[in-house]
Motif scaffolding. Structure first.
Motif, PDB file in Angstrom:
ATOM      1  N   ARG A 145       5.326   4.855  -1.120  1.00  0.00           N
ATOM      2  CA  ARG A 145       4.385   4.426  -2.156  1.00  0.00           C
ATOM      3  C   ARG A 145       4.739   3.031  -2.665  1.00  0.00           C
ATOM      4  NH1 ARG A 145       4.479   6.349  -8.280  1.00  0.00           N
ATOM      5  NH2 ARG A 145       2.474   5.551  -9.003  1.00  0.00           N
ATOM      6  N   ALA A 146       6.023   2.748  -2.793  1.00  0.00           N
ATOM      7  CA  ALA A 146       6.445   1.413  -3.242  1.00  0.00           C
ATOM      8  C   ALA A 146       5.978   0.337  -2.270  1.00  0.00           C
ATOM      9  CB  ALA A 146       7.955   1.379  -3.405  1.00  0.00           C
ATOM     10  N   LEU A 147       6.122   0.600  -0.967  1.00  0.00           N
ATOM     11  CA  LEU A 147       5.672  -0.378   0.035  1.00  0.00           C
ATOM     12  C   LEU A 147       4.159  -0.572  -0.036  1.00  0.00           C
ATOM     13  CD1 LEU A 147       7.817   0.503   3.195  1.00  0.00           C
ATOM     14  CD2 LEU A 147       8.096  -1.420   1.622  1.00  0.00           C
ATOM     15  N   GLU A 148       3.421   0.507  -0.276  1.00  0.00           N
ATOM     16  CA  GLU A 148       1.965   0.391  -0.408  1.00  0.00           C
ATOM     17  C   GLU A 148       1.592  -0.491  -1.593  1.00  0.00           C
ATOM     18  OE1 GLU A 148       0.586   4.354  -0.745  1.00  0.00           O
ATOM     19  OE2 GLU A 148       0.739   4.803   1.406  1.00  0.00           O
ATOM     20  N   ILE A 149       2.282  -0.315  -2.707  1.00  0.00           N
ATOM     21  CA  ILE A 149       2.008  -1.142  -3.887  1.00  0.00           C
ATOM     22  C   ILE A 149       2.376  -2.600  -3.622  1.00  0.00           C
ATOM     23  CG2 ILE A 149       2.744  -1.560  -6.284  1.00  0.00           C
ATOM     24  CD1 ILE A 149       2.941   1.476  -6.629  1.00  0.00           C
ATOM     25  N   TYR A 150       3.426  -2.824  -2.829  1.00  0.00           N
ATOM     26  CA  TYR A 150       3.813  -4.197  -2.466  1.00  0.00           C
ATOM     27  C   TYR A 150       2.796  -4.859  -1.544  1.00  0.00           C
ATOM     28  CZ  TYR A 150       8.483  -2.875  -4.160  1.00  0.00           C
ATOM     29  OH  TYR A 150       9.538  -2.447  -4.924  1.00  0.00           O
ATOM     30  N   GLY A 151       1.888  -4.059  -0.959  1.00  0.00           N
ATOM     31  CA  GLY A 151       0.901  -4.618  -0.031  1.00  0.00           C
ATOM     32  C   GLY A 151       1.348  -4.589   1.407  1.00  0.00           C
ATOM     33  N   PHE A 152       2.378  -3.792   1.723  1.00  0.00           N
ATOM     34  CA  PHE A 152       2.882  -3.722   3.095  1.00  0.00           C
ATOM     35  C   PHE A 152       1.816  -3.160   4.023  1.00  0.00           C
ATOM     36  CE2 PHE A 152       5.190  -1.464   6.495  1.00  0.00           C
ATOM     37  CZ  PHE A 152       5.937  -2.508   7.004  1.00  0.00           C
ATOM     38  N   LEU A 153       1.633  -3.826   5.162  1.00  0.00           N
ATOM     39  CA  LEU A 153       0.638  -3.401   6.149  1.00  0.00           C
ATOM     40  C   LEU A 153       1.331  -2.504   7.162  1.00  0.00           C
ATOM     41  CD1 LEU A 153      -1.097  -6.854   6.669  1.00  0.00           C
ATOM     42  CD2 LEU A 153      -1.883  -4.965   5.235  1.00  0.00           C
ATOM     43  N   PHE A 154       1.127  -1.213   7.040  1.00  0.00           N
ATOM     44  CA  PHE A 154       1.807  -0.269   7.922  1.00  0.00           C
ATOM     45  C   PHE A 154       1.338  -0.406   9.362  1.00  0.00           C
ATOM     46  CE2 PHE A 154       2.198   1.465   3.689  1.00  0.00           C
ATOM     47  CZ  PHE A 154       3.508   1.915   3.658  1.00  0.00           C
ATOM     48  N   ASP A 155       0.143  -0.934   9.547  1.00  0.00           N
ATOM     49  CA  ASP A 155      -0.361  -1.195  10.900  1.00  0.00           C
ATOM     50  C   ASP A 155      -0.930  -2.609  10.922  1.00  0.00           C
ATOM     51  OD1 ASP A 155      -1.136  -1.005  13.509  1.00  0.00           O
ATOM     52  OD2 ASP A 155      -2.893   0.250  13.117  1.00  0.00           O
ATOM     53  N   PHE A 156      -0.023  -3.617  10.914  1.00  0.00           N
ATOM     54  CA  PHE A 156      -0.502  -4.995  10.824  1.00  0.00           C
ATOM     55  C   PHE A 156      -1.167  -5.465  12.108  1.00  0.00           C
ATOM     56  CE2 PHE A 156       4.117  -5.071  11.633  1.00  0.00           C
ATOM     57  CZ  PHE A 156       4.131  -5.606  12.907  1.00  0.00           C
ATOM     58  N   SER A 157      -1.018  -4.702  13.207  1.00  0.00           N
ATOM     59  CA  SER A 157      -1.698  -5.090  14.447  1.00  0.00           C
ATOM     60  C   SER A 157      -3.216  -4.970  14.307  1.00  0.00           C
ATOM     61  CB  SER A 157      -1.218  -4.212  15.607  1.00  0.00           C
ATOM     62  OG  SER A 157      -1.479  -2.839  15.337  1.00  0.00           O
ATOM     63  N   SER A 158      -3.686  -4.202  13.322  1.00  0.00           N
ATOM     64  CA  SER A 158      -5.131  -4.072  13.093  1.00  0.00           C
ATOM     65  C   SER A 158      -5.652  -5.132  12.138  1.00  0.00           C
ATOM     66  CB  SER A 158      -5.447  -2.679  12.525  1.00  0.00           C
ATOM     67  OG  SER A 158      -4.834  -2.495  11.260  1.00  0.00           O
ATOM     68  N   HIS A 159      -4.775  -6.056  11.720  1.00  0.00           N
ATOM     69  CA  HIS A 159      -5.173  -7.156  10.836  1.00  0.00           C
ATOM     70  C   HIS A 159      -4.862  -8.486  11.522  1.00  0.00           C
ATOM     71  CE1 HIS A 159      -4.576  -3.690   8.212  1.00  0.00           C
ATOM     72  NE2 HIS A 159      -5.398  -4.249   7.364  1.00  0.00           N
TER      73      HIS A 159
END
Length: 458
Positions: free
Chosen positions: A219-233
Motif C-alpha cells: 500500500r505504501a508503494l501504491e501511495i508513492y505512485g510506484f508502477l507495479f507494471d511499468f511495461s504497460s506505461h
C-alpha cells in the motif's frame, strides 16, 4: 741656384700638398638619337611596371582560388567528421533508466487522537521523573513526537519490553508518510532499534502488539505512485525527471524492509511469494536513476531480502523471480542494469544474476532457443561481418552471457558450453575490424577480447 718659389723636395712627395690635374671636358651635344633612346627606356620601364601589376593581380586571384578550395575542403572534412560521429554516436542507446513512479496519492492521516490514552504515556506521566524532560504534555501527539525525536520513546519501550498497537501504527505511518524529515528519520530509527537485527536472541527483544503486513508495504508503494507494471506505461519509459519522482519516505521504506527481512528467524513477516515480490520491487527500484543516491541502501536491502528465503525455498523462488523480471524489463541497457544491481559475491547473488541473465536471453531470442546449447548456437551463428549486424544487441548478448555462465558454477560440469562460449568470444574478438565505426562495434570487440584473455588463463 735655388729658386725661392719652387717647392721643396719633401713637399713634392706629399700627396696632400700636390694638386690634381683638372681635365677640361668637352660638353656633349644631345642629339636626336639620344632622345629616342631615353624615350624607349622609359617606355620599357612602364611596360615592365604594367607586367608586374598584372602578375600581382594574377597571383591575388590565385590566392582567392586557393582560399575557395580550402573552404570547400574544410566543409567536406566537417561533413565527413559529422558522418563519422553519427555512425559512432551512441547517445540515444547508451543510457539506462526507467521512471518507475507515476502520480502519488494522498497519504493516510498521521493524527491518532487515541495516543493520549496509551498505557505507556500514562505510565510515564505518573512517574515523577517525567518533569526532567522539558516537553509540553498538553497534546499527546506532540509530546510523543518529542519523545520520539529525542530517543526517549525507544528507551521507554525497551524498558517496558512492549510496543502498544497505537504506538506501533503511529510510528509506522510517520516513517512512511510524514513530510517532516526529523519525524520520519526518528521513526525509522525507532523501529530499527526495536527490531534489533543484530541481536542473537531467538525472539525479538520486545513484544510488539501490531506488526505491519505485506499489504502495508504494498500500500505504501501504491501511495508513492510506484508502477507495479511499468511495461504497460511506455510513455514513462524515459529519462525525463521533470514529473514527480519518488518521495523522500522511500528511504524509510527500504530500511524498514531490510530490517524486517533480517528478523525472520525471530518473527516471520512475509510469505515466500511475498518475499519474491519484494526482491522484484527492489530490482525495479534500482532502474530508476532518481534513486541512484540510495543504491547502497538498495544493495543492502537486496541482500537482506535474498537471505530471507530458506535453502529449500531459494532454488524455486530464484527461477520465479528471474522469469517474471525477464518479461517485465525493457530489452535495452536496462536489462543489463537489472543484472548489475544484484550485487554481492555470495552463492545466492551469483545464482540470481545467472538466472536473470539466462531468462532475459531466452526473451531476447523470442523462443528461438529453449536451452543453453541453442542459445550459444544462435550467438555463434551471428555474422559480425554483415553490414546489417546490430552491435548494440551483440553487446547486450555478450554481457548477459558473461553473467549467465560465469556466475553459475553448475555449468562447469558441461564443458561443451564453455567450448561454445570460447568460439563466440573469438568471433567477436577476431572478426570485427578495429576500424569498424558502427555503434558498439569497438565495445563488443574489446569486451570479447578481455573475456577471451581471461578464459585462456584458466
Amino acid at each position: 741656384m735655388v729658386i725661392m718659389d719652387d717647392p721643396l723636395d719633401f713637399e713634392s712627395e706629399d700627396p696632400l700638398l700636390s694638386s690634381p690635374v683638372i681635365n677640361q671636358k668637352r660638353k656633349k651635344v644631345i642629339g636626336l638619337d639620344d632622345l629616342l633612346t631615353d624615350y624607349y627606356k622609359e617606355k620599357s620601364k612602364v611596360i615592365e611596371r604594367e607586367s608586374k601589376r598584372a602578375k600581382a593581380k594574377k597571383n591575388y586571384n590565385s590566392d582567392e582560388d586557393d582560399n575557395g578550395k580550402e573552404a570547400l575542403l574544410s566543409r567536406k572534412i566537417n561533413e565527413c567528421h559529422n558522418q563519422m560521429r553519427e555512425m559512432s554516436g551512441e547517445e540515444e542507446i547508451s543510457t539506462w533508466g526507467v521512471q518507475v513512479f507515476g502520480n502519488q496519492k494522498p497519504p493516510p492521516p498521521l493524527v491518532f487522537p487515541e495516543l493520549g490514552s496509551c498505557s505507556l504515556l500514562q505510565s510515564f506521566m505518573s512517574n515523577k521523573h517525567h518533569t526532567l524532560i522539558e516537553l509540553s504534555t498538553e497534546n499527546g501527539d506532540n509530546f510523543l513526537e518529542g519523545l520520539l525525536v529525542n530517543g526517549w520513546l525507544s528507551k521507554l519501550v525497551s524498558a517496558h519490553c512492549h510496543v502498544e498497537k497505537l504506538i506501533a501504527k503511529w510510528t509506522f505511518n510517520l516513517m512512511l508518510y510524514s513530510s517532516k524529515e526529523e519525524l520520519r528519520t526518528s521513526a525509522c530509527d525507532f523501529w530499527w532499534i526495536i527490531l534489533s537485527p543484530d541481536n542473537k536472541a531467538e525472539k525479538l527483544p520486545v513484544r510488539i502488539e501490531w506488526f505491519p503486513s505485506y499489504s502495508d508495504f504494498q500500500r505504501a508503494l501504491e501511495i508513492y505512485g510506484f508502477l507495479f507494471d511499468f511495461s504497460s506505461h511506455p510513455k514513462l519509459l524515459n529519462m525525463d525527471s521533470s514529473g514527480r519522482g519518488p518521495p523522500n519516505n522511500i528511504r524509510g521504506w527500504i530500511k524498514f524492509t531490510s530490517a524486517c527481512c533480517l528478523v525472520r528467524s525471530k518473527q516471520s513477516i512475509f510469505s515466500t511469494s511475498e518475499a519474491e515480490e519484494l526482491v522484484k520491487f527492489l530490482i525495479c527500484l534500482s532502474l530508476d536513476r532518481q534513486l541512484q543516491g540510495l543504491q547502497v541502501l538498495l544493495n543492502k536491502c537486496m541482500q537482506s531480502a535474498i537471505s530471507y528465503f530458506t535453502d529449500e525455498e531459494w532454488s524455486t523462488s530464484c527461477e520465479k523471480i528471474a522469469r517474471t523480471l525477464a518479461c517485465r524489463i525493457p530489452m535495452d541497457l536496462n536489462c543489463l542494469r537489472s543484472v548489475e544491481c544484484i550485487s554481492g559475491v555470495g552463492t545466492r547473488s551469483n545464482h540470481l544474476r545467472s538466472a536473470v541473465s539466462y531468462q532475459i536471453l531466452l526473451v531476447c531470442f523470442n523462443s528461438e532457443a529453449t536451452d543453453e546449447v541453442e542459445i550459444l548456437n544462435l550467438l555463434i551463428s551471428i555474422n559480425v561481418k554483415d553490414k546489417n549486424c546490430d552491435f548494440f544487441k551483440m553487446y547486450i548478448y555478450l554481457v548477459l552471457t558473461e553473467n549467465w555462465l560465469l556466475s553459475n558454477p553448475m555449468l562447469e560440469h558441461k564443458p561443451v558450453i564453455y567450448e561454445m562460449w570460447g568460439v563466440y568470444l573469438r568471433n567477436c574478438s577476431c572478426q570485427i575490424n578495429g576500424t569498424d565505426l558502427r555503434p558498439y562495434a569497438s565495445k563488443v570487440r574489446t569486451k570479447a577480447s578481455y573475456l577471451l584473455h581471461g578464459t585462456s588463463k584458466k
